[in-house]
Design a protein around this motif. Sequence first.
Motif, PDB file in Angstrom:
ATOM      1  N   UNK A  15       0.809  -1.216   0.000  1.00 30.56           N
ATOM      2  CA  UNK A  15       0.000   0.000   0.000  1.00 30.56           C
ATOM      3  C   UNK A  15       0.844   1.268   0.000  1.00 30.56           C
ATOM      4  N   UNK A  16       2.159   1.132   0.136  1.00 34.18           N
ATOM      5  CA  UNK A  16       3.055   2.284   0.121  1.00 34.18           C
ATOM      6  C   UNK A  16       3.413   2.704  -1.290  1.00 34.18           C
ATOM      7  N   UNK A  17       4.238   3.729  -1.387  1.00 35.56           N
ATOM      8  CA  UNK A  17       4.638   4.262  -2.688  1.00 35.56           C
ATOM      9  C   UNK A  17       5.898   3.556  -3.191  1.00 35.56           C
ATOM     10  N   UNK A  18       6.140   3.672  -4.493  1.00 39.72           N
ATOM     11  CA  UNK A  18       7.360   3.107  -5.074  1.00 39.72           C
ATOM     12  C   UNK A  18       8.609   3.783  -4.513  1.00 39.72           C
ATOM     13  N   UNK A  19       8.508   5.068  -4.225  1.00 41.74           N
ATOM     14  CA  UNK A  19       9.674   5.805  -3.733  1.00 41.74           C
ATOM     15  C   UNK A  19      10.137   5.299  -2.374  1.00 41.74           C
ATOM     16  N   UNK A  20       9.213   4.787  -1.576  1.00 43.02           N
ATOM     17  CA  UNK A  20       9.546   4.326  -0.230  1.00 43.02           C
ATOM     18  C   UNK A  20       9.529   2.804  -0.114  1.00 43.02           C
ATOM     19  N   UNK A 183      11.869  -0.905  -7.613  1.00 45.66           N
ATOM     20  CA  UNK A 183      12.178  -2.044  -6.750  1.00 45.66           C
ATOM     21  C   UNK A 183      10.961  -2.954  -6.584  1.00 45.66           C
ATOM     22  N   UNK A 184       9.771  -2.378  -6.591  1.00 38.97           N
ATOM     23  CA  UNK A 184       8.558  -3.189  -6.513  1.00 38.97           C
ATOM     24  C   UNK A 184       8.493  -4.153  -7.708  1.00 38.97           C
ATOM     25  N   UNK A 185       8.797  -3.619  -8.905  1.00 36.99           N
ATOM     26  CA  UNK A 185       8.777  -4.457 -10.105  1.00 36.99           C
ATOM     27  C   UNK A 185       9.825  -5.564 -10.031  1.00 36.99           C
ATOM     28  N   UNK A 219      -1.488  -4.123  -5.102  1.00 39.87           N
ATOM     29  CA  UNK A 219      -2.913  -4.376  -4.871  1.00 39.87           C
ATOM     30  C   UNK A 219      -3.846  -3.841  -5.943  1.00 39.87           C
ATOM     31  N   UNK A 220      -3.371  -2.988  -6.832  1.00 42.35           N
ATOM     32  CA  UNK A 220      -4.236  -2.472  -7.891  1.00 42.35           C
ATOM     33  C   UNK A 220      -4.263  -3.373  -9.126  1.00 42.35           C
ATOM     34  N   UNK A 221      -3.409  -4.383  -9.172  1.00 41.43           N
ATOM     35  CA  UNK A 221      -3.284  -5.238 -10.350  1.00 41.43           C
ATOM     36  C   UNK A 221      -4.198  -6.459 -10.207  1.00 41.43           C
TER      37      UNK A 221
END
Length: 271
Positions: A15-20, A183-185, A219-221
């Motif tokens: 639920x956090x941002x890609x930057x963090x 990093x999420x990817x 969670x949006x995918x």
Amino acid sequence: MSREAAEAVLTRIGQGTDADFPLFEAALACALHDDPDRDPAPALVLAREAGERLAERLQSESPEEAVAEALAGDLRLSGDVTTYDHPDNADVIAIARRRLGLPVGLGIFYLHAARTAGLALHGIDFPGHFLLRIESEAGPLALDPFGEGRVVLPVELSRRALRTGLMPDVAARLDLLMAPVTDRAVLIRLQNNIFARAQQAQDWPRAERSALRRALLNPADHRPWLDVAAAREGQGALAGALQALAQAQTLDGGATIAARAARERVRLRLN
């Protein structure tokens, strides 16, 4: 950490941002979610040592040399060329113990060390083989964590791209081949690797866990829920498969046709 606790961590991170995005924390939670009955301490120690060694080497070496020498030289991280498809190669706890892994599994330690040392290093979603991008005085360079962090020359990048089936005009575009990803990817790519191998082995419980981790991390995918449904169907958990398909439809209307057809197939099996 229990499997439920790991899911809570992944939910929070997702639920956090890609930057963090806390890459190593998330990767460790993924490993514990897959097998909670293990001690994460060796992975934590290796991650800390990787950052410290890299910071030391950056004081006297170029960034690309420091990365390779710290991670592959000092800490002996290397690609597993003999048992490439072994499940341990995609698990940061097992990688820390064996010092062997898949490109993207090894890459997580490289990226974590770079973040700790303040070095600009990013994953590259290169087809068929995960690579890293590092900035140098001569411009961006590609590093191969599977090949002991060595630089991959542009001509070799294009050659590898052609072997994966890319068209020549695309394979010649280094700006496309070396486009950085989040990093999420990177972590989702690792979970995709796990899912593909588990699906091929018909290890449906492991396939379900890896697909669920992708769903929590992004969670949006809607697409991970389709894989959750397939894995549950493989286990005969048809009611659970229907729930996952319904979640896919809820997230994205574009999944409606595929999910509706799958739901109808599963529903008929229930009757």
